[in-house]
Design a protein around this motif. Sequence first.
Motif, mmCIF file in Angstrom:
data_model
loop_
_atom_site.group_PDB
_atom_site.id
_atom_site.type_symbol
_atom_site.label_atom_id
_atom_site.label_comp_id
_atom_site.label_asym_id
_atom_site.label_seq_id
_atom_site.Cartn_x
_atom_site.Cartn_y
_atom_site.Cartn_z
ATOM 1 N N SER A 1 -8.928 2.179 10.695
ATOM 2 C CA SER A 1 -10.218 2.774 11.065
ATOM 3 C C SER A 1 -10.066 4.087 11.830
ATOM 4 N N LYS A 2 -8.876 4.365 12.305
ATOM 5 C CA LYS A 2 -8.610 5.615 13.029
ATOM 6 C C LYS A 2 -7.191 6.025 12.697
ATOM 7 N N LEU A 3 -6.984 7.323 12.444
ATOM 8 C CA LEU A 3 -5.640 7.754 12.057
ATOM 9 C C LEU A 3 -5.407 9.215 12.431
ATOM 10 N N ASP A 4 -4.256 9.459 13.026
ATOM 11 C CA ASP A 4 -3.860 10.830 13.355
ATOM 12 C C ASP A 4 -2.710 11.321 12.483
ATOM 13 N N VAL A 5 -1.804 10.409 12.120
ATOM 14 C CA VAL A 5 -0.641 10.812 11.317
ATOM 15 C C VAL A 5 -0.375 9.743 10.256
ATOM 16 N N LEU A 6 -0.279 10.178 9.003
ATOM 17 C CA LEU A 6 0.123 9.299 7.906
ATOM 18 C C LEU A 6 1.506 9.731 7.432
ATOM 19 N N VAL A 7 2.475 8.828 7.538
ATOM 20 C CA VAL A 7 3.827 9.107 7.047
ATOM 21 C C VAL A 7 4.037 8.294 5.772
ATOM 22 N N LEU B 1 -3.039 6.541 -1.241
ATOM 23 C CA LEU B 1 -3.220 6.281 0.189
ATOM 24 C C LEU B 1 -3.704 7.539 0.918
ATOM 25 N N SER B 2 -3.142 8.682 0.545
ATOM 26 C CA SER B 2 -3.572 9.939 1.174
ATOM 27 C C SER B 2 -5.036 10.211 0.879
ATOM 28 N N HIS B 3 -5.434 10.020 -0.382
ATOM 29 C CA HIS B 3 -6.827 10.249 -0.781
ATOM 30 C C HIS B 3 -7.765 9.317 -0.037
ATOM 31 N N ARG B 4 -7.360 8.051 0.129
ATOM 32 C CA ARG B 4 -8.205 7.067 0.804
ATOM 33 C C ARG B 4 -8.326 7.349 2.301
ATOM 34 N N LEU B 5 -7.247 7.864 2.901
ATOM 35 C CA LEU B 5 -7.227 7.999 4.364
ATOM 36 C C LEU B 5 -7.534 9.416 4.847
ATOM 37 N N VAL B 6 -7.643 10.370 3.946
ATOM 38 C CA VAL B 6 -7.869 11.740 4.418
ATOM 39 C C VAL B 6 -9.186 11.901 5.181
ATOM 40 N N PRO B 7 -10.243 11.127 4.886
ATOM 41 C CA PRO B 7 -11.445 11.270 5.732
ATOM 42 C C PRO B 7 -11.148 10.989 7.213
ATOM 43 N N LEU B 8 -10.284 10.009 7.484
ATOM 44 C CA LEU B 8 -9.933 9.717 8.882
ATOM 45 C C LEU B 8 -9.125 10.866 9.477
ATOM 46 N N LEU B 9 -8.275 11.490 8.665
ATOM 47 C CA LEU B 9 -7.464 12.610 9.158
ATOM 48 C C LEU B 9 -8.328 13.853 9.370
#
Length: 243
Positions: free
Chosen positions: A76-82, A114-122
């Motif tokens: 629900s919250k993300l600053d860095v995706l590795v 995963l990047s596409h799904r999580l980029v709104p949080l980033l």
Amino acid sequence: MSAQFDFTGQTVLVTGGSSGIGLAIAQGFRDAGAAVTITGTQASIADYPDDLTTFTYHQVDMQDVPGVEALANGISKLDVLVNNAGTTFRGEAAYDPENFEATIDINLNSVYRLSHRLVPLLKASGGSIINIASMTSYFGSPRGPGYGASKSAILQMTMSLGALWARDGVRVNAIAPGWIATKLTAPIQGMAEIADPILQRTPMGRWGEPDEMIGTALFLASSDVAGFITGVTIPVDGGYCTL
Ligand SMILES: NC(=O)c1ccc[n+]([C@@H]2O[C@H](COP(=O)([O-])OP(=O)(O)OC[C@H]3O[C@@H](n4cnc5c(N)ncnc54)[C@H](OP(=O)(O)O)[C@@H]3O)[C@@H](O)[C@H]2O)c1
């Protein structure tokens, strides 16, 4: 080293953080104050030799699309995706078309998904993505054409997504490790016909260690020092790329 960077209050997801390079990077972010979620293929952290108790753990096979979606849904919250999880097939299995496709699914398609799904949080956090490329991003990979194709595409996708999301405040970069002593490379470390040419070509003349990836990961994720860097892939390779 992590003390030079402060990720206190930040949330980091490291896929494939149960082992090797991913574990080292996860430990680096944890030591710099971040709350870190890692993934692995096993049911629980008890299935791994390393102490993973300081991380939140999520089991996922990156080839499993609903599984990757479930992973994203839980964040629900993300600053860095590795995007670190990756694998290869060895020997004759590397030339099987099904294994080629599986390698692309695990090492590339899941990274985009995963990047596409999580980029709104980033976008909301002003965060960044770090992908893990390889020397096979630059050079032919005759022992693993699927692996080479996936890692070369990681380099290209890093540029594309870096450009795509730049105006949204999301930076996308990659690390290209040289030859690093991990579970992935364990089968070839003792095979002289493969290991000797690798070491001869590596100017520093040794295998790298997973924790030698930490500094570059923390640097790339630090918007105060790397805030104008996006779309790049940085080799951390003991000089392998220079020859
Ligand atoms: N070692 C090198 O020389 C080198 C060089 C260049 C790039 N890389 C890249 O660095 C990354 C990490 O590799 P490593 O060397 O640290 O190897 P590793 O120690 O084997 O770690 C690989 C990680 O990926 C996970 N993983 C493997 N297959 C998966 C799948 N199908 N679904 C989900 N997770 C999966 C593993 O989970 P389990 O622990 O549960 O198996 C583990 O967490 C990979 O992307 C690799 O291609 C490695």
